[in-house]
Write an enzyme that holds these catalytic residues in place. Structure first.
Site, mmCIF file in Angstrom:
data_model
loop_
_atom_site.group_PDB
_atom_site.id
_atom_site.type_symbol
_atom_site.label_atom_id
_atom_site.label_comp_id
_atom_site.label_asym_id
_atom_site.label_seq_id
_atom_site.Cartn_x
_atom_site.Cartn_y
_atom_site.Cartn_z
ATOM 1 N N GLY A 11 0.787 -1.233 0.000
ATOM 2 C CA GLY A 11 0.000 0.000 0.000
ATOM 3 C C GLY A 11 0.815 1.276 0.000
ATOM 4 N N ARG A 65 -15.087 -16.172 -8.883
ATOM 5 C CA ARG A 65 -14.672 -14.775 -9.010
ATOM 6 C C ARG A 65 -15.897 -13.857 -8.988
ATOM 7 N NH1 ARG A 65 -9.662 -12.907 -10.753
ATOM 8 N NH2 ARG A 65 -9.070 -14.965 -11.433
ATOM 9 N N ARG A 91 -6.135 -8.862 -7.915
ATOM 10 C CA ARG A 91 -7.170 -9.738 -8.462
ATOM 11 C C ARG A 91 -7.749 -9.131 -9.724
ATOM 12 N NH1 ARG A 91 -6.938 -14.619 -7.103
ATOM 13 N NH2 ARG A 91 -9.082 -14.904 -7.760
ATOM 14 N N ILE A 92 -7.828 -9.923 -10.763
ATOM 15 C CA ILE A 92 -8.537 -9.490 -11.969
ATOM 16 C C ILE A 92 -10.014 -9.335 -11.607
ATOM 17 C CG2 ILE A 92 -9.241 -10.229 -14.281
ATOM 18 C CD1 ILE A 92 -6.473 -11.632 -14.459
ATOM 19 N N ASN A 107 -6.701 2.055 -12.548
ATOM 20 C CA ASN A 107 -5.635 1.178 -12.049
ATOM 21 C C ASN A 107 -4.285 1.814 -12.355
ATOM 22 O OD1 ASN A 107 -4.294 -1.292 -11.183
ATOM 23 N ND2 ASN A 107 -3.955 -1.750 -13.357
ATOM 24 N N HIS A 109 -0.436 0.651 -13.250
ATOM 25 C CA HIS A 109 0.266 -0.529 -13.728
ATOM 26 C C HIS A 109 1.739 -0.179 -13.908
ATOM 27 C CE1 HIS A 109 0.802 -4.335 -15.792
ATOM 28 N NE2 HIS A 109 1.512 -3.684 -16.708
ATOM 29 N N LEU A 144 -7.510 -7.077 -19.840
ATOM 30 C CA LEU A 144 -6.503 -6.770 -18.827
ATOM 31 C C LEU A 144 -5.499 -5.718 -19.303
ATOM 32 C CD1 LEU A 144 -5.548 -7.690 -16.023
ATOM 33 C CD2 LEU A 144 -4.086 -9.340 -17.165
HETATM 34 N N1 NHR Z 1 -9.272 -6.292 -14.008
HETATM 35 C C1 NHR Z 1 -9.692 -5.960 -15.240
HETATM 36 N N2 NHR Z 1 -10.907 -6.423 -15.623
HETATM 37 N N3 NHR Z 1 -8.984 -5.188 -16.078
HETATM 38 C C2 NHR Z 1 -7.789 -4.737 -15.697
HETATM 39 O O1 NHR Z 1 -7.096 -3.981 -16.531
HETATM 40 C C3 NHR Z 1 -7.273 -5.049 -14.418
HETATM 41 C C4 NHR Z 1 -8.071 -5.847 -13.590
HETATM 42 C C5 NHR Z 1 -7.635 -6.198 -12.303
HETATM 43 C C6 NHR Z 1 -6.412 -5.815 -11.872
HETATM 44 C C7 NHR Z 1 -4.237 -4.737 -12.190
HETATM 45 C C8 NHR Z 1 -3.233 -5.614 -12.861
HETATM 46 C C9 NHR Z 1 -2.008 -4.955 -13.294
HETATM 47 O O2 NHR Z 1 -2.028 -3.723 -13.441
HETATM 48 C C10 NHR Z 1 -5.591 -5.048 -12.691
HETATM 49 C C11 NHR Z 1 -6.014 -4.647 -13.954
HETATM 50 C C12 NHR Z 1 -3.705 -8.943 -11.242
HETATM 51 C C13 NHR Z 1 -3.416 -9.821 -12.272
HETATM 52 C C14 NHR Z 1 -3.527 -11.310 -12.056
HETATM 53 O O3 NHR Z 1 -3.165 -12.079 -12.918
HETATM 54 C C15 NHR Z 1 -3.060 -9.301 -13.479
HETATM 55 C C16 NHR Z 1 -2.993 -7.929 -13.664
HETATM 56 C C17 NHR Z 1 -3.293 -7.060 -12.647
HETATM 57 C C18 NHR Z 1 -3.645 -7.567 -11.422
HETATM 58 N N4 NHR Z 1 -4.092 -11.751 -10.912
HETATM 59 C C19 NHR Z 1 -4.340 -13.153 -10.571
HETATM 60 C C20 NHR Z 1 -5.856 -13.439 -10.640
HETATM 61 O O4 NHR Z 1 -6.212 -14.616 -10.816
HETATM 62 C C21 NHR Z 1 -3.901 -13.459 -9.170
HETATM 63 C C22 NHR Z 1 -2.463 -13.156 -8.938
HETATM 64 C C23 NHR Z 1 -2.105 -13.116 -7.459
HETATM 65 O O5 NHR Z 1 -2.991 -13.234 -6.590
HETATM 66 O O6 NHR Z 1 -0.904 -12.900 -7.165
HETATM 67 O O7 NHR Z 1 -6.662 -12.503 -10.474
HETATM 68 O O8 NHR Z 1 -0.971 -5.608 -13.490
HETATM 69 C C1 GAR Z 2 2.839 -1.106 -7.668
HETATM 70 O O1 GAR Z 2 4.078 -1.121 -8.334
HETATM 71 C C2 GAR Z 2 1.720 -1.277 -8.669
HETATM 72 O O2 GAR Z 2 1.942 -0.630 -9.875
HETATM 73 C C3 GAR Z 2 1.768 -2.764 -8.851
HETATM 74 O O3 GAR Z 2 1.996 -3.297 -7.568
HETATM 75 C C4 GAR Z 2 2.702 -2.351 -6.780
HETATM 76 C C5 GAR Z 2 1.913 -2.063 -5.531
HETATM 77 O O4 GAR Z 2 2.665 -1.335 -4.627
HETATM 78 N N1 GAR Z 2 0.538 -3.242 -9.391
HETATM 79 C C6 GAR Z 2 0.462 -4.370 -10.049
HETATM 80 O O5 GAR Z 2 1.436 -5.032 -10.322
HETATM 81 C C7 GAR Z 2 -0.923 -4.755 -10.417
HETATM 82 N N2 GAR Z 2 -0.904 -6.048 -10.982
HETATM 83 P P1 GAR Z 2 2.007 -0.747 -3.299
HETATM 84 O O6 GAR Z 2 1.140 -1.835 -2.677
HETATM 85 O O7 GAR Z 2 3.179 -0.450 -2.426
HETATM 86 O O8 GAR Z 2 1.203 0.464 -3.692
#
Ligand code: NHR
Ligand code: GAR
Length: 193
Positions: A11, A65, A91-92, A107, A109, A144
């Site tokens: 966070g 989900r 989480r997606i 979000n 990224h 995503l």
């Molecule tokens: N959801 C949607 N519909 N669209 C996006 O663009 C999203 C989203 C949810 C999260 C953040 C993201 C990133 O910026 C995000 C964007 C999690 C995963 C993932 O694979 C991928 C991308 C992002 C966040 N999560 C697994 C899952 O099954 C779990 C992985 C874990 O728990 O460590 O959700 O990168």
């Molecule tokens: C950040 O680098 C953010 O961009 C990334 O996780 C970190 C969270 O840091 N997000 C992802 O990779 C989403 N899939 P924080 O918890 O210290 O803010």
């Protein structure tokens, strides 16, 4: 503009938003709640220290989900969010969640989208021999990391970089980018955006 933050881990981005708000730098935005899918995420502790309301629900306790996402909507609605800010939320989210918060869900990224969607972005940027990296704030869509880009910040990749060094440099840049974007969205509200 009522802002709810979703997180799964440390966070530090929430911390940057809390700091910005404390210094009057979040424009019309006000943090009103913090939600995590990880009940012991340190980000929740940051929120409590700032006297922000918190809630958590473990996704592991839901069969699908979709069921988790509906419970999350029910939890977030108590706070009447105008903007839902995902900050290290891992989480997606399902199409129903995206539709519920259409135009209100952003979000951050850790890459210069459209490069390196998904996970493990820093290793991929280093292996590609890129000269720069960065972070992107985008609207969340069903695909995503493919929603419309709002703003980006760039950092250099240095000759002896490692994943750890690059990650720290990008994260520090995120802490500049995210408050700037939230302030800008709060000021644009009711106008063009
Ligand atoms: N959801 C949607 N519909 N669209 C996006 O663009 C999203 C989203 C949810 C999260 C953040 C993201 C990133 O910026 C995000 C964007 C999690 C995963 C993932 O694979 C991928 C991308 C992002 C966040 N999560 C697994 C899952 O099954 C779990 C992985 C874990 O728990 O460590 O959700 O990168
Ligand atoms: C950040 O680098 C953010 O961009 C990334 O996780 C970190 C969270 O840091 N997000 C992802 O990779 C989403 N899939 P924080 O918890 O210290 O803010």
């Amino acid at each position: 503009m009522r802002v709810v933050c979703l997180l799964s881990g440390s966070g530090t981005n929430l911390g940057a938003l809390i700091e910005a708000q404390a210094h009057g730098q979040l424009g019309q935005a006000t943090l009103v709640g913090v939600f995590s899918n990880v009940p012991d995420a340190f980000g929740l502790e940051r929120a409590r220290r700032a006297n922000l309301p918190t809630k958590s629900l473990s996704h592991r306790e839901f069969p699908t989900r979709e069921a988790f996402d509906q419970a999350m909507i029910d939890a977030l609605e108590d706070w009447h969010p105008d903007l839902v800010v995902m900050a290290g939320f891992m989480r997606i989210v399902s199409p129903a969640f995206v539709a519920h918060y259409a135009g209100r869900l952003v979000n951050i990224h850790p890459s210069l989208l459209p490069k390196y969607k998904g996970l493990d972005t820093h290793r991929r940027a280093l292996e590609a021999g890129d000269q720069e990296a960065g972070a992107t704030v985008h609207w969340v869509s069903d695909a995503l990391d493919e929603g419309e880009i709002i703003d980006q910040i760039r950092v250099p990749i240095l000759p002896n970089d490692t994943v750890e060094l690059l990650q720290a440099r990008v994260l520090a840049a995120e802490h500049i980018l995210y408050p700037r974007v939230i302030r800008s969205l709060s000021q644009a509200r009711g106008q063009a955006l």
